[in-house]
Design an enzyme around this catalytic site. Structure first.
Site, PDB file in Angstrom:
ATOM      1  CB  CYS A 125      -0.884  -0.019   1.248  1.00 62.28           C
ATOM      2  SG  CYS A 125      -1.935   1.438   1.388  1.00 62.28           S
ATOM      3  CG  HIS A 150      -5.776  -2.268  -1.110  1.00 67.37           C
ATOM      4  ND1 HIS A 150      -4.671  -2.886  -0.558  1.00 67.37           N
ATOM      5  CD2 HIS A 150      -5.532  -0.929  -1.009  1.00 67.37           C
ATOM      6  CE1 HIS A 150      -3.823  -1.959  -0.136  1.00 67.37           C
ATOM      7  NE2 HIS A 150      -4.321  -0.760  -0.407  1.00 67.37           N
ATOM      8  CD  GLU A 151      -6.986   1.514  -3.694  1.00 71.43           C
ATOM      9  OE1 GLU A 151      -7.061   2.465  -2.897  1.00 71.43           O
ATOM     10  OE2 GLU A 151      -5.908   0.946  -3.960  1.00 71.43           O
ATOM     11  CG  HIS A 186      -7.153   2.915   1.369  1.00 70.23           C
ATOM     12  ND1 HIS A 186      -6.318   3.144   2.438  1.00 70.23           N
ATOM     13  CD2 HIS A 186      -6.406   2.264   0.443  1.00 70.23           C
ATOM     14  CE1 HIS A 186      -5.116   2.642   2.165  1.00 70.23           C
ATOM     15  NE2 HIS A 186      -5.146   2.094   0.973  1.00 70.23           N
TER      16      HIS A 186
HETATM   17 NI    NI Z   1      -3.595   1.163  -0.107  1.00 67.49          NI
END
Ligand code: NI
Length: 177
Positions: free
Chosen positions: A96, A138-139, A142
């Site tokens: 990341c 993953h995004e 966030h």
């Molecule tokens: Ni990331």
């Protein structure tokens, strides 16, 4: 959020607070958002990433970009997205841009369905698998205030403790200045 100063946007690193809390919905897709996406694209490509979420540029909005080959041509924009994972879990190595120096095995679902709005204001839905499905999960993490650090096991956390401490010290000295 009214004004975003895209010129001041830069990559945020763990343990920045903006990475640790859920982001706010995008209300209007205006020039502020277009400039933010341009800036995020620059940051992502300069760092050879395949995805970047707005909190990683210091902006707490529900928006992320993905370009699986890290090219400008293939940047996709996902505004106010929902990501519904499905299928089996699969463990794979992830990094990341906000947690530099740490690569760790993360379990993700093999497939995902994403619904989002693009920069023209059109809503779209897509099925994803492979790297695309992993990047979406993953995004999406966030914009929910979750990073790979909370997805990795206790052993990995211990294994990476020196690098984590380094990032924490860097953050603390930057804030003390
Ligand atoms: Ni990331």
């Amino acid at each position: 959020m009214s004004e975003i100063d895209a010129d001041k946007c830069g990559i945020t690193h763990y343990p920045a607070g903006v990475l640790a809390r859920p982001a706010e919905p995008v209300e209007n897709i205006d020039d502020n958002i277009r400039l933010l996406v341009e800036k995020m694209t620059e940051i992502m490509i300069a760092n050879k990433g395949v995805g970047l979420a707005a909190p990683q540029a210091g902006v707490a909005l529900r928006l992320f970009i993905i370009s699986l080959d890290s090219s400008k041509e293939n940047v996709r924009v996902f505004i106010n997205p929902t990501v519904r994972p499905s299928g089996d879990l699969e463990q794979n190595e992830e990094g990341c841009l906000s947690v530099p120096g740490i690569y760790t095995k993360v379990k993700r679902y093999k497939k995902a369905t994403v619904t989002a709005t693009d920069l023209d204001g059109n809503e779209f839905t897509e099925e994803a698998d492979g790297l695309y499905a992993r990047a979406l999960q993953h995004e999406y993490d966030h914009i929910e205030g979750v990073t790979i650090l909370s997805r990795m096991g206790a052993a990995a956390r211990i294994g990476h403790r020196r690098q984590l401490k380094k990032l924490e010290e860097k953050h603390n000295s930057a804030n003390a200045r």
